[in-house]
Design a protein around this motif. Structure first.
Motif, PDB file in Angstrom:
ATOM      1  N   LYS A 282       0.816  -1.215   0.000  1.00 20.98           N
ATOM      2  CA  LYS A 282       0.000   0.000   0.000  1.00 20.98           C
ATOM      3  C   LYS A 282       0.851   1.267   0.000  1.00 20.98           C
ATOM      4  CE  LYS A 282      -3.631  -2.649   0.455  1.00 20.98           C
ATOM      5  NZ  LYS A 282      -4.518  -2.899  -0.708  1.00 20.98           N
ATOM      6  N   GLY A 283       2.133   1.122   0.256  1.00 25.00           N
ATOM      7  CA  GLY A 283       3.001   2.299   0.320  1.00 25.00           C
ATOM      8  C   GLY A 283       4.429   1.885   0.594  1.00 25.00           C
ATOM      9  N   PHE A 284       5.278   2.899   0.826  1.00 25.74           N
ATOM     10  CA  PHE A 284       6.699   2.660   1.038  1.00 25.74           C
ATOM     11  C   PHE A 284       7.219   3.434   2.237  1.00 25.74           C
ATOM     12  CE2 PHE A 284       6.159   2.155  -3.595  1.00 25.74           C
ATOM     13  CZ  PHE A 284       6.677   0.878  -3.748  1.00 25.74           C
ATOM     14  N   ARG A 285       8.362   2.969   2.738  1.00 26.71           N
ATOM     15  CA  ARG A 285       9.125   3.758   3.698  1.00 26.71           C
ATOM     16  C   ARG A 285      10.609   3.524   3.450  1.00 26.71           C
ATOM     17  NH1 ARG A 285       9.419   3.457  10.331  1.00 26.71           N
ATOM     18  NH2 ARG A 285      10.346   1.419   9.874  1.00 26.71           N
ATOM     19  N   ARG A 286      11.368   4.583   3.521  1.00 24.54           N
ATOM     20  CA  ARG A 286      12.821   4.514   3.576  1.00 24.54           C
ATOM     21  C   ARG A 286      13.217   5.089   4.917  1.00 24.54           C
ATOM     22  NH1 ARG A 286      17.578   3.039   4.192  1.00 24.54           N
ATOM     23  NH2 ARG A 286      19.257   3.635   2.776  1.00 24.54           N
ATOM     24  N   VAL A 287      13.786   4.269   5.789  1.00 23.61           N
ATOM     25  CA  VAL A 287      14.197   4.753   7.107  1.00 23.61           C
ATOM     26  C   VAL A 287      15.169   5.917   6.938  1.00 23.61           C
ATOM     27  CG1 VAL A 287      15.385   4.155   9.227  1.00 23.61           C
ATOM     28  CG2 VAL A 287      13.827   2.509   8.190  1.00 23.61           C
ATOM     29  N   LEU A 288      14.833   7.060   7.492  1.00 23.53           N
ATOM     30  CA  LEU A 288      15.674   8.247   7.345  1.00 23.53           C
ATOM     31  C   LEU A 288      16.279   8.726   8.665  1.00 23.53           C
ATOM     32  CD1 LEU A 288      13.492  10.313   4.830  1.00 23.53           C
ATOM     33  CD2 LEU A 288      15.592   9.038   4.333  1.00 23.53           C
ATOM     34  N   HIS A 289      15.638   8.403   9.788  1.00 23.32           N
ATOM     35  CA  HIS A 289      16.107   8.960  11.050  1.00 23.32           C
ATOM     36  C   HIS A 289      17.430   8.352  11.519  1.00 23.32           C
ATOM     37  CE1 HIS A 289      14.210   5.306  12.416  1.00 23.32           C
ATOM     38  NE2 HIS A 289      14.516   5.515  13.678  1.00 23.32           N
ATOM     39  N   VAL A 290      17.860   7.262  10.891  1.00 22.31           N
ATOM     40  CA  VAL A 290      19.154   6.664  11.242  1.00 22.31           C
ATOM     41  C   VAL A 290      20.148   6.786  10.080  1.00 22.31           C
ATOM     42  CG1 VAL A 290      18.181   5.055  12.908  1.00 22.31           C
ATOM     43  CG2 VAL A 290      18.361   4.370  10.505  1.00 22.31           C
ATOM     44  N   MET A 291      19.786   7.572   9.073  1.00 22.49           N
ATOM     45  CA  MET A 291      20.627   7.754   7.900  1.00 22.49           C
ATOM     46  C   MET A 291      21.207   9.170   7.872  1.00 22.49           C
ATOM     47  SD  MET A 291      20.422   4.784   6.626  1.00 22.49           S
ATOM     48  CE  MET A 291      21.322   5.079   5.099  1.00 22.49           C
TER      49      MET A 291
ATOM     50  N   LEU B 183       0.180   5.026  -4.003  1.00 24.04           N
ATOM     51  CA  LEU B 183       1.052   4.509  -2.955  1.00 24.04           C
ATOM     52  C   LEU B 183       1.548   5.650  -2.076  1.00 24.04           C
ATOM     53  CD1 LEU B 183       3.058   2.080  -5.252  1.00 24.04           C
ATOM     54  CD2 LEU B 183       1.406   1.405  -3.497  1.00 24.04           C
ATOM     55  N   THR B 184       1.548   5.433  -0.774  1.00 21.95           N
ATOM     56  CA  THR B 184       1.955   6.465   0.179  1.00 21.95           C
ATOM     57  C   THR B 184       3.436   6.325   0.521  1.00 21.95           C
ATOM     58  OG1 THR B 184       1.307   5.043   2.021  1.00 21.95           O
ATOM     59  CG2 THR B 184      -0.358   6.574   1.168  1.00 21.95           C
ATOM     60  N   PHE B 185       3.957   7.315   1.252  1.00 20.87           N
ATOM     61  CA  PHE B 185       5.358   7.276   1.686  1.00 20.87           C
ATOM     62  C   PHE B 185       5.435   7.718   3.141  1.00 20.87           C
ATOM     63  CE2 PHE B 185       9.758   8.639   2.166  1.00 20.87           C
ATOM     64  CZ  PHE B 185      10.445   7.626   1.511  1.00 20.87           C
ATOM     65  N   ASP B 186       5.916   6.817   4.001  1.00 21.89           N
ATOM     66  CA  ASP B 186       6.062   7.132   5.421  1.00 21.89           C
ATOM     67  C   ASP B 186       7.378   7.844   5.673  1.00 21.89           C
ATOM     68  OD1 ASP B 186       4.296   5.381   7.822  1.00 21.89           O
ATOM     69  OD2 ASP B 186       3.807   5.185   5.700  1.00 21.89           O
ATOM     70  N   LEU B 187       7.318   8.899   6.465  1.00 22.08           N
ATOM     71  CA  LEU B 187       8.493   9.676   6.849  1.00 22.08           C
ATOM     72  C   LEU B 187       8.814   9.400   8.312  1.00 22.08           C
ATOM     73  CD1 LEU B 187       7.425  13.069   5.241  1.00 22.08           C
ATOM     74  CD2 LEU B 187       9.405  11.709   4.512  1.00 22.08           C
ATOM     75  N   CYS B 188       9.953   8.777   8.567  1.00 19.62           N
ATOM     76  CA  CYS B 188      10.420   8.578   9.936  1.00 19.62           C
ATOM     77  C   CYS B 188      11.678   9.422  10.092  1.00 19.62           C
ATOM     78  CB  CYS B 188      10.704   7.106  10.201  1.00 19.62           C
ATOM     79  SG  CYS B 188      10.918   6.730  11.958  1.00 19.62           S
ATOM     80  N   VAL B 189      11.498  10.628  10.626  1.00 13.70           N
ATOM     81  CA  VAL B 189      12.591  11.604  10.690  1.00 13.70           C
ATOM     82  C   VAL B 189      12.694  12.186  12.096  1.00 13.70           C
ATOM     83  CG1 VAL B 189      12.455  12.218   8.245  1.00 13.70           C
ATOM     84  CG2 VAL B 189      11.058  13.475   9.897  1.00 13.70           C
ATOM     85  N   LEU B 190      13.895  12.619  12.434  1.00 13.07           N
ATOM     86  CA  LEU B 190      14.127  13.307  13.698  1.00 13.07           C
ATOM     87  C   LEU B 190      13.725  14.776  13.565  1.00 13.07           C
ATOM     88  CD1 LEU B 190      17.638  11.787  14.474  1.00 13.07           C
ATOM     89  CD2 LEU B 190      15.455  11.145  15.527  1.00 13.07           C
ATOM     90  N   PRO B 191      13.473  15.466  14.676  1.00 15.62           N
ATOM     91  CA  PRO B 191      13.056  16.862  14.592  1.00 15.62           C
ATOM     92  C   PRO B 191      13.992  17.738  13.766  1.00 15.62           C
ATOM     93  CG  PRO B 191      12.655  16.055  16.800  1.00 15.62           C
ATOM     94  CD  PRO B 191      13.382  14.956  16.070  1.00 15.62           C
ATOM     95  N   HIS B 192      15.301  17.517  13.864  1.00 17.35           N
ATOM     96  CA  HIS B 192      16.216  18.375  13.110  1.00 17.35           C
ATOM     97  C   HIS B 192      16.232  18.034  11.613  1.00 17.35           C
ATOM     98  CE1 HIS B 192      19.110  14.964  13.453  1.00 17.35           C
ATOM     99  NE2 HIS B 192      19.619  15.476  12.349  1.00 17.35           N
ATOM    100  N   GLN B 193      15.600  16.916  11.238  1.00 15.35           N
ATOM    101  CA  GLN B 193      15.494  16.541   9.830  1.00 15.35           C
ATOM    102  C   GLN B 193      14.176  16.989   9.200  1.00 15.35           C
ATOM    103  OE1 GLN B 193      15.987  12.308  10.587  1.00 15.35           O
ATOM    104  NE2 GLN B 193      18.023  12.318   9.661  1.00 15.35           N
ATOM    105  N   MET B 194      13.306  17.596   9.986  1.00 11.47           N
ATOM    106  CA  MET B 194      11.974  17.927   9.505  1.00 11.47           C
ATOM    107  C   MET B 194      11.998  18.902   8.330  1.00 11.47           C
ATOM    108  SD  MET B 194       8.836  17.078   9.890  1.00 11.47           S
ATOM    109  CE  MET B 194       8.660  16.364  11.531  1.00 11.47           C
ATOM    110  N   GLU B 195      12.927  19.832   8.336  1.00 11.89           N
ATOM    111  CA  GLU B 195      13.007  20.789   7.225  1.00 11.89           C
ATOM    112  C   GLU B 195      13.267  20.065   5.904  1.00 11.89           C
ATOM    113  OE1 GLU B 195      15.625  24.734   5.897  1.00 11.89           O
ATOM    114  OE2 GLU B 195      15.694  23.994   7.969  1.00 11.89           O
TER     115      GLU B 195
END
Length: 280
Positions: free
Chosen positions: A105-114, A136-148
């Protein structure tokens, strides 16, 4: 009813998870059957599997594994958010392959550890645009400083729906709310972004958290996105690092105390059903 949009299944006999070597508490079997037995007791009627960052060579195998579980009689699994590598040239071929799999139904690329700049490459951004028109959706897993950086990605693909995992990963233990809340407020201004109430109990002080510890973060997230753009997730088994699935469900109900039945139903199931066109 509850639709859980963030279940992780860890099957060490079927797949390989390189990152688990550094997380001893999770480096063991967390089978679907274990989750389902508890989930049914707490009112979870359907679930979407969230990719578990398996070995890169097993990304397709993970989706096939989940598809097999979903095909079992009475399975709670109704979809999967698959892993992907938008930073690589093979993404277009992978997208064509995965679109043939009904479970995805969608995708995620882990970003908060990259590295922070991973999503800023021209190839990464071009590949995210390829999701336009696919549903298809895309999940964002990011830290606060990566939000921009996440916001920049969202703005480049306005007709792709993005989901912000775990209320934007706030530093609840450290009490650092100011930078986090500004980022949530800003990304929520984009109509193609959904907030996800999931996983935040583990950002407190181990098991020494309470509903009131979480409340400012939950209320700001819901206040920013509104009940029409929120979904719910358990983040099992990661949530077991700070309690249990039942604990998180109970905390959710306490946090939503006083909310109208209509708005509560949207967050717990209605929005997910509509977003991913689920028949449950």
């Amino acid at each position: 009813m509850i639709i859980d949009t963030h279940l992780h299944i860890i099957d060490l006999e079927a797949l390989h998870y390189p990152w688990l070597g550094s997380v001893e508490a999770l480096n063991r079997m967390f089978r679907y059957e274990t989750y389902a037995a508890e989930a049914r007791k707490v009112g979870i009627a359907a679930t979407l599997h969230m990719e578990v960052d398996v070995a890169e060579t097993e990304i397709v195998a993970e989706s096939d594994y989940i598809s097999g579980l979903a095909a079992q009689p009475g399975s709670l699994l109704v979809g999967a958010i698959a892993s992907c590598r938008p930073e690589q040239d093979g993404f277009a071929r992978y997208l064509d392959l995965v679109r043939e799999k009904a479970i995805v139904k969608g995708f995620r690329r882990v970003l908060h550890v990259m590295p922070d700049d991973l999503s800023e490459s021209a190839l990464f951004r071009e590949n995210i645009k390829r999701l336009s028109g696919t549903g298809l959706t895309f999940d964002l897993c990011v830290l606060p400083h990566q939000m921009e950086r996440a916001i920049a990605l969202v703005d480049l693909a306005p007709d792709v729906t993005f989901i912000v995992d775990h209320c934007g990963v706030p530093d609840i233990k450290g009490g650092n709310i100011d930078g986090w809340n500004k980022g949530i407020s800003e990304i929520a201004r984009r109509p193609n972004v959904i907030g996800k109430l999931s996983g935040i109990s583990i950002y407190g002080d181990g098991e020494n958290w309470s509903v009131e510890t979480l409340r400012p973060y939950v209320e700001h997230t819901i206040g920013s996105f509104g009940f029409d753009r929120m979904v719910w997730g358990s983040d099992w088994p990661v949530c077991t690092l700070a309690g249990s699935l039942s604990t998180w469900v109970a905390a959710t109900h306490a946090l939503l105390s006083g909310v109208s039945p209509e708005d509560k139903a949207k967050l717990l199931s209605g929005n997910a059903r509509k977003l991913w066109n689920l028949s449950v």
